[in-house]
Motif scaffolding. Sequence first.
Motif, PDB file in Angstrom:
ATOM      1  N   GLY A  43       0.825  -1.206   0.000  1.00 43.50           N
ATOM      2  CA  GLY A  43       0.000   0.000   0.000  1.00 43.50           C
ATOM      3  C   GLY A  43       0.854   1.248   0.000  1.00 43.50           C
ATOM      4  N   ILE A  44       0.149   2.380   0.091  1.00 42.66           N
ATOM      5  CA  ILE A  44       0.838   3.667   0.221  1.00 42.66           C
ATOM      6  C   ILE A  44       0.050   4.476   1.239  1.00 42.66           C
ATOM      7  CG2 ILE A  44      -0.412   4.765  -1.701  1.00 42.66           C
ATOM      8  CD1 ILE A  44       2.340   6.167  -2.373  1.00 42.66           C
ATOM      9  N   VAL A  45       0.770   5.260   2.031  1.00 41.94           N
ATOM     10  CA  VAL A  45       0.082   6.055   3.055  1.00 41.94           C
ATOM     11  C   VAL A  45       0.675   7.460   3.031  1.00 41.94           C
ATOM     12  CG1 VAL A  45       1.597   5.226   4.924  1.00 41.94           C
ATOM     13  CG2 VAL A  45      -0.692   6.025   5.462  1.00 41.94           C
ATOM     14  N   SER A  46      -0.209   8.447   2.939  1.00 43.90           N
ATOM     15  CA  SER A  46       0.281   9.823   2.864  1.00 43.90           C
ATOM     16  C   SER A  46      -0.213  10.619   4.065  1.00 43.90           C
ATOM     17  CB  SER A  46      -0.152  10.473   1.545  1.00 43.90           C
ATOM     18  OG  SER A  46      -1.343  11.179   1.699  1.00 43.90           O
ATOM     19  N   GLU A  47       0.366  11.813   4.214  1.00 38.10           N
ATOM     20  CA  GLU A  47      -0.035  12.665   5.338  1.00 38.10           C
ATOM     21  C   GLU A  47      -1.539  12.959   5.278  1.00 38.10           C
ATOM     22  OE1 GLU A  47       2.865  15.666   4.638  1.00 38.10           O
ATOM     23  OE2 GLU A  47       2.000  16.270   2.748  1.00 38.10           O
ATOM     24  N   ARG A  48      -2.105  12.956   4.068  1.00 42.06           N
ATOM     25  CA  ARG A  48      -3.548  13.195   3.927  1.00 42.06           C
ATOM     26  C   ARG A  48      -4.372  12.109   4.607  1.00 42.06           C
ATOM     27  NH1 ARG A  48      -4.785  15.632  -2.071  1.00 42.06           N
ATOM     28  NH2 ARG A  48      -3.482  17.423  -1.740  1.00 42.06           N
ATOM     29  N   ASP A  49      -3.901  10.839   4.509  1.00 43.77           N
ATOM     30  CA  ASP A  49      -4.613   9.731   5.148  1.00 43.77           C
ATOM     31  C   ASP A  49      -4.647   9.944   6.662  1.00 43.77           C
ATOM     32  OD1 ASP A  49      -5.062   8.206   2.742  1.00 43.77           O
ATOM     33  OD2 ASP A  49      -2.919   7.769   2.759  1.00 43.77           O
ATOM     34  N   VAL A  50      -3.507  10.400   7.213  1.00 44.71           N
ATOM     35  CA  VAL A  50      -3.437  10.618   8.664  1.00 44.71           C
ATOM     36  C   VAL A  50      -4.401  11.734   9.068  1.00 44.71           C
ATOM     37  CG1 VAL A  50      -1.950  11.209  10.616  1.00 44.71           C
ATOM     38  CG2 VAL A  50      -1.017   9.901   8.697  1.00 44.71           C
ATOM     39  N   VAL A  51      -4.366  12.837   8.323  1.00 49.49           N
ATOM     40  CA  VAL A  51      -5.203  13.987   8.683  1.00 49.49           C
ATOM     41  C   VAL A  51      -6.694  13.610   8.644  1.00 49.49           C
ATOM     42  CG1 VAL A  51      -5.923  16.287   7.928  1.00 49.49           C
ATOM     43  CG2 VAL A  51      -3.500  15.694   7.984  1.00 49.49           C
ATOM     44  N   ARG A  52      -7.098  12.922   7.563  1.00 48.60           N
ATOM     45  CA  ARG A  52      -8.520  12.550   7.427  1.00 48.60           C
ATOM     46  C   ARG A  52      -8.949  11.611   8.540  1.00 48.60           C
ATOM     47  NH1 ARG A  52      -7.828  11.226   1.210  1.00 48.60           N
ATOM     48  NH2 ARG A  52      -7.788  13.334   0.406  1.00 48.60           N
ATOM     49  N   ARG A  53      -8.126  10.572   8.817  1.00 53.55           N
ATOM     50  CA  ARG A  53      -8.529   9.572   9.822  1.00 53.55           C
ATOM     51  C   ARG A  53      -8.454  10.144  11.227  1.00 53.55           C
ATOM     52  NH1 ARG A  53      -8.060   7.424   5.311  1.00 53.55           N
ATOM     53  NH2 ARG A  53      -8.813   5.343   4.865  1.00 53.55           N
ATOM     54  N   MET A  95      -3.902   2.885   5.226  1.00 50.97           N
ATOM     55  CA  MET A  95      -3.214   3.000   3.918  1.00 50.97           C
ATOM     56  C   MET A  95      -4.196   2.780   2.761  1.00 50.97           C
ATOM     57  SD  MET A  95      -1.251  -0.656   3.683  1.00 50.97           S
ATOM     58  CE  MET A  95      -2.165  -2.156   3.268  1.00 50.97           C
ATOM     59  N   THR A  96      -3.774   3.196   1.576  1.00 50.59           N
ATOM     60  CA  THR A  96      -4.516   2.866   0.357  1.00 50.59           C
ATOM     61  C   THR A  96      -3.864   1.605  -0.203  1.00 50.59           C
ATOM     62  OG1 THR A  96      -4.917   5.197  -0.086  1.00 50.59           O
ATOM     63  CG2 THR A  96      -5.154   3.701  -1.950  1.00 50.59           C
ATOM     64  N   ALA A  97      -4.649   0.511  -0.221  1.00 52.40           N
ATOM     65  CA  ALA A  97      -4.072  -0.781  -0.634  1.00 52.40           C
ATOM     66  C   ALA A  97      -3.975  -0.911  -2.152  1.00 52.40           C
ATOM     67  CB  ALA A  97      -4.907  -1.921  -0.062  1.00 52.40           C
ATOM     68  N   ASP A  98      -4.848  -0.218  -2.851  1.00 53.79           N
ATOM     69  CA  ASP A  98      -4.861  -0.308  -4.317  1.00 53.79           C
ATOM     70  C   ASP A  98      -3.908   0.764  -4.875  1.00 53.79           C
ATOM     71  OD1 ASP A  98      -5.505  -0.813  -6.890  1.00 53.79           O
ATOM     72  OD2 ASP A  98      -7.464   0.158  -6.842  1.00 53.79           O
ATOM     73  N   VAL A  99      -2.625   0.434  -4.900  1.00 51.48           N
ATOM     74  CA  VAL A  99      -1.609   1.437  -5.259  1.00 51.48           C
ATOM     75  C   VAL A  99      -1.434   1.521  -6.770  1.00 51.48           C
ATOM     76  CG1 VAL A  99       0.743   2.245  -4.819  1.00 51.48           C
ATOM     77  CG2 VAL A  99      -0.324   0.636  -3.254  1.00 51.48           C
ATOM     78  N   PHE A 100      -1.444   2.742  -7.274  1.00 50.10           N
ATOM     79  CA  PHE A 100      -1.102   2.940  -8.683  1.00 50.10           C
ATOM     80  C   PHE A 100       0.418   3.060  -8.751  1.00 50.10           C
ATOM     81  CE2 PHE A 100       0.062   5.446 -12.310  1.00 50.10           C
ATOM     82  CZ  PHE A 100      -0.698   4.883 -13.324  1.00 50.10           C
ATOM     83  N   THR A 101       1.031   2.238  -9.584  1.00 52.64           N
ATOM     84  CA  THR A 101       2.493   2.296  -9.740  1.00 52.64           C
ATOM     85  C   THR A 101       2.833   2.555 -11.212  1.00 52.64           C
ATOM     86  OG1 THR A 101       2.676  -0.072 -10.140  1.00 52.64           O
ATOM     87  CG2 THR A 101       2.874   0.652  -7.853  1.00 52.64           C
ATOM     88  N   ARG A 120      -5.791  12.648  -8.563  1.00 58.34           N
ATOM     89  CA  ARG A 120      -5.560  13.473  -7.374  1.00 58.34           C
ATOM     90  C   ARG A 120      -4.659  12.834  -6.326  1.00 58.34           C
ATOM     91  NH1 ARG A 120      -8.906  17.855  -6.600  1.00 58.34           N
ATOM     92  NH2 ARG A 120     -10.352  18.205  -8.318  1.00 58.34           N
ATOM     93  N   PHE A 121      -3.546  12.212  -6.785  1.00 55.90           N
ATOM     94  CA  PHE A 121      -2.535  11.843  -5.799  1.00 55.90           C
ATOM     95  C   PHE A 121      -1.186  12.370  -6.247  1.00 55.90           C
ATOM     96  CE2 PHE A 121      -1.697   8.461  -8.621  1.00 55.90           C
ATOM     97  CZ  PHE A 121      -2.769   7.583  -8.694  1.00 55.90           C
ATOM     98  N   ARG A 122      -0.319  12.569  -5.275  1.00 50.02           N
ATOM     99  CA  ARG A 122       0.938  13.284  -5.523  1.00 50.02           C
ATOM    100  C   ARG A 122       2.163  12.398  -5.500  1.00 50.02           C
ATOM    101  NH1 ARG A 122      -0.069  17.457  -0.778  1.00 50.02           N
ATOM    102  NH2 ARG A 122      -0.717  15.464   0.119  1.00 50.02           N
ATOM    103  N   HIS A 123       1.951  11.087  -5.331  1.00 51.47           N
ATOM    104  CA  HIS A 123       3.102  10.177  -5.241  1.00 51.47           C
ATOM    105  C   HIS A 123       2.844   8.902  -6.031  1.00 51.47           C
ATOM    106  CE1 HIS A 123       3.042  12.671  -1.575  1.00 51.47           C
ATOM    107  NE2 HIS A 123       4.345  12.704  -1.751  1.00 51.47           N
ATOM    108  N   VAL A 124       3.828   8.453  -6.773  1.00 57.59           N
ATOM    109  CA  VAL A 124       3.687   7.197  -7.514  1.00 57.59           C
ATOM    110  C   VAL A 124       4.974   6.365  -7.366  1.00 57.59           C
ATOM    111  CG1 VAL A 124       3.351   6.140  -9.790  1.00 57.59           C
ATOM    112  CG2 VAL A 124       2.051   8.184  -9.181  1.00 57.59           C
ATOM    113  N   PRO A 125       4.864   5.193  -6.717  1.00 58.94           N
ATOM    114  CA  PRO A 125       6.035   4.308  -6.621  1.00 58.94           C
ATOM    115  C   PRO A 125       6.396   3.757  -8.001  1.00 58.94           C
ATOM    116  CG  PRO A 125       4.333   3.709  -5.020  1.00 58.94           C
ATOM    117  CD  PRO A 125       3.705   4.667  -5.980  1.00 58.94           C
ATOM    118  N   VAL A 126       7.692   3.545  -8.213  1.00 61.92           N
ATOM    119  CA  VAL A 126       8.166   3.020  -9.497  1.00 61.92           C
ATOM    120  C   VAL A 126       8.622   1.575  -9.283  1.00 61.92           C
ATOM    121  CG1 VAL A 126       9.712   3.422 -11.448  1.00 61.92           C
ATOM    122  CG2 VAL A 126       9.018   5.357 -10.001  1.00 61.92           C
TER     123      VAL A 126
END
Length: 142
Positions: free
Chosen positions: A48-58, A75-81, A99-105
């Motif tokens: 998954g991926i987890v961003s500061e937005r996830d923390v703020v919302r939860r 975390m968001t389990a359905d990660v776009f890579t 609308r996401f700011r990070h993409v793992p390669v």
Amino acid sequence: MRIADVLRTKGSAVATIAPDASVSELLRALAEHNVGAIVVVGAGGVAGIVSERDVVRRLHEAGADLLSSPVSSIMTADVFTCSPSDTVDSLTVVMTERRFRHVPVLSDGQLVGIVSIGDVVKSRIGQLEQSADQLQAYIAQG
Ligand code: AMP
């Protein structure tokens, strides 16, 4: 310009965290690495991926109890890579539309880097500056 070119400049370092780490540990990792998102890696690879937005919302929903909850719960389990051969232009479209700011390669299933919206913007500005310089040189030649 391809994602591999971006990684050549910025390097392949990726901040990761285990799914069972606590949200409190996640906050420490975000601050220590000075990043906005962390890739969650379990025994089977990227989970998954987890961003500061996830923390703020939860945090807004769950309150301070969230700090002891596992990262996997927010975390968001359905990660776009993406892959190193993808173009920066195609990634710009996906990041803007979804609308996401990070993409793992990933390359052959292995985590080889992460690209942020800041990296994408920097690369596009570099390209535009290069084109402007070429046009100016062409005009100056008469
Ligand atoms: P960000 O813009 O990266 O702070 O993330 C905004 C939201 O999208 C958060 O819920 C993230 O967990 C999620 N997210 C971030 N990056 C990705 C990605 N590559 N694939 C899927 N979801 C993501």
